[in-house]
Design a protein around this motif. Structure first.
Motif, PDB file in Angstrom:
ATOM      1  N   HIS A 189      -8.053  -4.945  -7.167  1.00  0.00           N
ATOM      2  CA  HIS A 189      -7.840  -3.499  -7.271  1.00  0.00           C
ATOM      3  C   HIS A 189      -7.719  -3.038  -8.720  1.00  0.00           C
ATOM      4  O   HIS A 189      -7.989  -1.881  -9.039  1.00  0.00           O
ATOM      5  CB  HIS A 189      -6.597  -3.086  -6.476  1.00  0.00           C
ATOM      6  CG  HIS A 189      -5.323  -3.703  -6.983  1.00  0.00           C
ATOM      7  ND1 HIS A 189      -4.900  -4.954  -6.606  1.00  0.00           N
ATOM      8  CD2 HIS A 189      -4.387  -3.237  -7.851  1.00  0.00           C
ATOM      9  CE1 HIS A 189      -3.752  -5.236  -7.205  1.00  0.00           C
ATOM     10  NE2 HIS A 189      -3.425  -4.210  -7.959  1.00  0.00           N
ATOM     11  N   ARG A 223      -7.081   4.439  -6.526  1.00  0.00           N
ATOM     12  CA  ARG A 223      -7.018   3.939  -5.158  1.00  0.00           C
ATOM     13  C   ARG A 223      -8.266   4.272  -4.361  1.00  0.00           C
ATOM     14  O   ARG A 223      -8.779   3.454  -3.594  1.00  0.00           O
ATOM     15  CB  ARG A 223      -5.771   4.537  -4.483  1.00  0.00           C
ATOM     16  CG  ARG A 223      -5.520   4.041  -3.072  1.00  0.00           C
ATOM     17  CD  ARG A 223      -4.047   4.145  -2.707  1.00  0.00           C
ATOM     18  NE  ARG A 223      -3.465   5.447  -2.974  1.00  0.00           N
ATOM     19  CZ  ARG A 223      -3.049   6.284  -2.031  1.00  0.00           C
ATOM     20  NH1 ARG A 223      -3.201   5.977  -0.755  1.00  0.00           N
ATOM     21  NH2 ARG A 223      -2.491   7.425  -2.336  1.00  0.00           N
ATOM     22  N   GLU A 224      -8.772   5.495  -4.512  1.00  0.00           N
ATOM     23  CA  GLU A 224      -9.932   5.906  -3.719  1.00  0.00           C
ATOM     24  C   GLU A 224     -11.159   5.066  -4.054  1.00  0.00           C
ATOM     25  O   GLU A 224     -11.920   4.676  -3.160  1.00  0.00           O
ATOM     26  CB  GLU A 224     -10.226   7.393  -3.921  1.00  0.00           C
ATOM     27  CG  GLU A 224      -9.240   8.333  -3.224  1.00  0.00           C
ATOM     28  CD  GLU A 224      -7.887   8.408  -3.918  1.00  0.00           C
ATOM     29  OE1 GLU A 224      -7.778   7.952  -5.085  1.00  0.00           O
ATOM     30  OE2 GLU A 224      -6.930   8.924  -3.301  1.00  0.00           O
ATOM     31  N   ASP A 239     -10.664   1.619  -2.525  1.00  0.00           N
ATOM     32  CA  ASP A 239     -10.806   1.652  -1.066  1.00  0.00           C
ATOM     33  C   ASP A 239     -12.259   1.833  -0.646  1.00  0.00           C
ATOM     34  O   ASP A 239     -12.699   1.274   0.364  1.00  0.00           O
ATOM     35  CB  ASP A 239      -9.938   2.770  -0.476  1.00  0.00           C
ATOM     36  CG  ASP A 239      -8.475   2.364  -0.368  1.00  0.00           C
ATOM     37  OD1 ASP A 239      -8.125   1.278  -0.860  1.00  0.00           O
ATOM     38  OD2 ASP A 239      -7.687   3.136   0.214  1.00  0.00           O
ATOM     39  N   ARG A 264      -1.037  -2.940  -0.285  1.00  0.00           N
ATOM     40  CA  ARG A 264      -1.657  -1.752  -0.856  1.00  0.00           C
ATOM     41  C   ARG A 264      -1.438  -0.590   0.102  1.00  0.00           C
ATOM     42  O   ARG A 264      -1.552  -0.746   1.313  1.00  0.00           O
ATOM     43  CB  ARG A 264      -3.164  -1.959  -1.030  1.00  0.00           C
ATOM     44  CG  ARG A 264      -3.565  -3.063  -1.983  1.00  0.00           C
ATOM     45  CD  ARG A 264      -3.500  -2.630  -3.415  1.00  0.00           C
ATOM     46  NE  ARG A 264      -4.357  -1.471  -3.660  1.00  0.00           N
ATOM     47  CZ  ARG A 264      -4.309  -0.732  -4.763  1.00  0.00           C
ATOM     48  NH1 ARG A 264      -3.433  -1.007  -5.705  1.00  0.00           N
ATOM     49  NH2 ARG A 264      -5.127   0.298  -4.935  1.00  0.00           N
ATOM     50  N   SER A 304      -5.762   4.676   1.360  1.00  0.00           N
ATOM     51  CA  SER A 304      -6.107   6.088   1.248  1.00  0.00           C
ATOM     52  C   SER A 304      -6.427   6.663   2.625  1.00  0.00           C
ATOM     53  O   SER A 304      -6.822   5.937   3.547  1.00  0.00           O
ATOM     54  CB  SER A 304      -7.321   6.263   0.333  1.00  0.00           C
ATOM     55  OG  SER A 304      -8.455   5.629   0.896  1.00  0.00           O
TER      56      SER A 304
END
Length: 216
Positions: A62, A68-69, A72, A94, A97
């Protein structure tokens, strides 16, 4: 024999729940087949468990993504390359999203070390003791956009002993996690469990808000 249900397992750490799943679905006549294990940490010991079982083990760091988006989105692409019918979170540390959760709606399961809705989040064993709870345990639930808030599938309940510590509670809860996670995954894989409009359903019947309860 009906086709097996392809399962992708997401981990971040040692993978003890992953091992329980591997052990439960090792035989060819089992309804679930773990087709891949994905970790956001290259040092997760669960990757070694997957390799030892002959399961594809992949890392998606990550920290290599801008937010985050973005992570993901890449994770969705990697998961979907294995064409799973079910995605299982097994110590995947984690927060997902909303787009990720929506993409896998109805086929994303998590296990949490408390009797939800009590003690969402972290440090559940310490918090159960501080609250003087008489009972503690673990919960399998469908994942929704509410953190640790999706419809409950099954909960295992253990009594809290007067001499319990967070460590002793954690040890006893782990034993129950390793029982109920394969149970729930097996229900889903065999077509018995699904997410309905009003919550989890088992064998065509709505489960109670607590999910299926197992007392030890």
């Amino acid at each position: 024999m009906a086709a097996q249900c392809n399962v992708v397992v997401l981990i971040s750490g040692s993978g003890s729940n992953l091992q329980a799943l591997i052990d439960s679905f090792r035989d060819a006549d089992q309804p679930a087949r773990i087709c891949a294990v994905i970790s956001n940490r290259a040092d997760a010991y669960g990757l070694e468990r997957a390799k030892a079982a002959g399961i594809a083990a992949e890392v998606l760091d990550h920290k290599a993504f801008d937010g985050r988006e973005a992570f993901d989105a890449a994770l969705i692409e990697l998961i979907d390359s294995h064409d799973p019918q079910l995605v299982v979170l097994a110590g995947f540390m984690r927060i997902l999203s909303p787009a990720f959760v929506r993409h896998y709606q109805g086929r994303l399961l998590n296990i949490h070390p408390s009797l939800l809705p009590k003690h969402k989040g972290l440090h559940t064993h310490q918090r159960a003791l501080e609250a003087a709870d008489a009972e503690h345990g673990c919960s399998v639930h469908f994942v929704t956009e509410e953190l640790d808030g999706g419809p409950l599938v099954v909960q295992a309940i253990i009594p809290v002993q007067s001499d319990d510590t967070p460590e002793s509670l954690a040890q006893r809860v782990h034993v129950q996690e390793h029982r109920i996670y394969p149970l729930a995954v097996g229900w889903f894989a065999s077509g018995r469990l699904r997410l309905g409009d009003h919550g989890a359903m088992l064998d065509g019947q709505s489960l109670p808000a607590t999910g299926h309860l197992i007392r030890t």
